[in-house]
Design an enzyme around this catalytic site. Structure first.
Site, PDB file in Angstrom:
ATOM      1  N   SER A 251      41.090  30.643  35.596  1.00 17.45           N
ATOM      2  CA  SER A 251      40.692  29.564  36.498  1.00 17.45           C
ATOM      3  C   SER A 251      41.885  28.933  37.174  1.00 17.45           C
ATOM      4  CB  SER A 251      39.979  28.491  35.695  1.00 17.45           C
ATOM      5  OG  SER A 251      40.914  27.893  34.824  1.00 17.45           O
ATOM      6  N   LYS A 252      41.589  28.170  38.207  1.00 17.80           N
ATOM      7  CA  LYS A 252      42.629  27.412  38.906  1.00 17.80           C
ATOM      8  C   LYS A 252      43.367  26.543  37.896  1.00 17.80           C
ATOM      9  CE  LYS A 252      42.349  27.563  43.593  1.00 17.80           C
ATOM     10  NZ  LYS A 252      41.004  27.877  44.071  1.00 17.80           N
ATOM     11  N   ARG A 253      42.605  25.997  36.965  1.00 16.78           N
ATOM     12  CA  ARG A 253      43.184  25.045  36.028  1.00 16.78           C
ATOM     13  C   ARG A 253      44.342  25.664  35.230  1.00 16.78           C
ATOM     14  NH1 ARG A 253      39.957  22.752  31.216  1.00 16.78           N
ATOM     15  NH2 ARG A 253      41.639  21.672  30.129  1.00 16.78           N
TER      16      ARG A 253
END
Ligand code: GLU
Length: 490
Positions: A251-253
């Site tokens: 994910s982006k996270r």
């Protein structure tokens, strides 16, 4: 026997993320394990997207994780004449040609191929341009690229440590671009990634190319270039990609977090990050999970790298980090914990008391970013007062606990004035007395006092709070709360 030479070859177009740092680590561990050489090569020939600030950050982050290169950093931007020379060699052998197709034309043809359900490969049309057609295209202001002719008919085989022998059909591959005009307008050609990688891997005597699986489809092109340039193709190891906890792409996270975020913001230990990343796509035969840095170098074996995607799981990283925290020698742990607190702007007034608490926390915390909150009550009275202002400035959990516990706080205040002890004894005496004076029990009794002394509703054991704050400070804090409440509560 061939001595192992590997390289980590990042493009400085961004910070080091989990995926590329794992590639660096696998190269490094493999080199150490095989007593080989680990080379750092910065692939900065893309003048539009590369930025020296990223090369510097990459080098810093590798140092932070103690992934040290034996050679380099080499910068490809300083080796342009080598790629030019290779191109000229290929030109003499008639292995390359100029291509005048514009980006728009290529895109339109790819779109058409997709609609017709044909593979979107280049149709090699510029191979047979006449001199006159070339002159016309040049007169139209088109700056050509250089394409390498894919002339083989039989399958291209690559040897991959993780995937075994992988075969590619050259029929699915069009002639590919190895030089393109400098996008910054200078009248020169720059190598594409395919050419510069092969020239450098060849000249640097790279024996094993360890990189992400996303490069697997590039490898047949590279094999052709190695052959054409007269280099022996290295052995490949394409590492499986890293996915997020639900199997989705990272994910982006997490994907966007850089190494220094992990260390400086979240408070992970570099050795724990190394340990965890080593397990992303590799597992030792005995399924052990916690390794010191030297141990990893000893046991790491690329042949045990896994083919299926690796899953990044924060909980696991936190667990490994807590295991490393527990194993740190006290002094080392304290120095790092204090450094982290300082970086976060937490000043500790009573250093001796803080040391004691820090040591108690060593076995409980998962990472250093849990410390500032646990510590905020230890800060100067000024910081504490500011926190109270915030609490009373807007309603929240702590505010409500304080207000509803007003009765407990007022009683505690008067009991404390009678008592003449400190630390754990004070804690025990206070609650013994309070239980006689007020009807509240359990949470209703403990929460208001914790909130008044620390400004938080959770944190370390309340008894520890009494050990850390001397009696005068405890009384002063209750004083202040009661005064504030008179003003703020209707
Ligand atoms: N510069 C390439 C990248 O950052 C690496 C190429 C390679 O490892 O062969 O993806």
């Amino acid at each position: 026997m061939n001595t192992v030479r590997v390289r980590f070859a990042p493009s400085p177009t961004g910070l080091l993320h989990i995926g590329n740092v794992r590639t660096a680590l696998f190269n490094y561990l493999f080199a150490r394990h095989e007593q080989g050489t680990f080379i750092l090569r910065i692939e900065d020939t893309d003048t539009e997207r590369s930025d020296p600030k990223y090369s510097d950050a990459i080098i810093r982050d590798l140092q932070l994780l103690e992934i040290r290169s034996d050679e380099g950093p080499y910068y490809q931007s300083q080796r342009l004449e080598l790629y030019q020379e290779a191109f000229e060699r290929l030109e003499k052998q008639e292995r390359v040609y100029f291509c005048y197709c514009t980006r728009e034309e290529l895109e339109a043809r790819r779109r058409e191929a997709r609609t017709m359900k044909r593979p979107p490969r280049y149709d090699n049309r510029c191979r047979i341009l006449s001199d006159q057609e070339r002159r016309q295209r040049t007169a139209q202001g088109i700056r050509p690229t250089v394409r390498f002719k894919v002339e083989v008919k039989e399958p291209i085989l690559i040897q991959d440590v993780i995937r075994g022998e992988v075969s590619f059909d050259p029929g699915e591959m069009g002639d590919f671009v190895i030089m393109r005009p400098d996008p910054q307008g200078k009248d020169r050609l720059l190598p594409t990634f395919h050419l510069s990688v092969c020239v450098d891997d060849g000249l640097m005597g790279i024996t094993h190319v360890i990189r992400g699986e996303d490069h697997l489809s590039n490898s047949p092109r590279h094999v052709l270039l190695f052959q054409a340039l007269g280099f022996r193709a290295p052995v490949f190891a394409h590492l499986s990609l890293i996915h997020g906890p639900g199997g989705e792409p990272l994910s982006k996270r997490y994907g966007a977090l850089s190494v220094s975020d992990f260390v400086h913001e979240q408070g992970y230990l570099p050795e724990a990050i190394r340990n965890y990343l080593a397990l992303l796509g590799w597992s030792p035969k005995d399924n052990r999970e916690v390794f010191g840095s030297r141990e990893l170098e000893e046991v790491f074996d690329l042949r045990n790298a896994t083919r299926h995607p690796a899953i990044f799981a924060e909980q696991k990283l936190m667990w490994i980090n807590s295991e490393h925290l527990k194993r740190l020698p006290e002094e080392d742990y304290l120095t790092r914990a204090f450094d982290f607190l300082q970086r976060k702007g937490v000043s500790v007034e009573d250093k001796d008391a803080a040391l004691e608490v820090l040591l108690r926390l060593q076995k409980d915390i998962h990472r250093f970013d849990e410390l500032p909150q646990l510590f905020s009550f230890l800060c100067s009275e000024q910081i504490y007062e500011k926190k109270l202002e915030e609490i009373f400035g807007s309603r929240g959990e702590v505010h409500d606990v304080l207000v509803s516990g007003r009765n407990v706080l007022a009683s505690a205040h008067s009991v404390l004035k009678r008592l003449n002890s400190s630390g754990e004894t004070l804690f025990e005496e206070l609650f013994r007395e309070l239980k006689k004076e007020v009807s509240e029990k359990g949470k209703k009794l403990y929460f208001p006092i914790r909130a008044a002394l620390t400004g938080e509703t959770c944190g370390m054991e309340l008894k520890q709070v009494f050990v850390l704050l001397d009696t005068t400070r405890i009384v002063k804090r209750l004083d202040m709360i009661l005064r504030l409440m008179k003003g703020s509560v209707p």
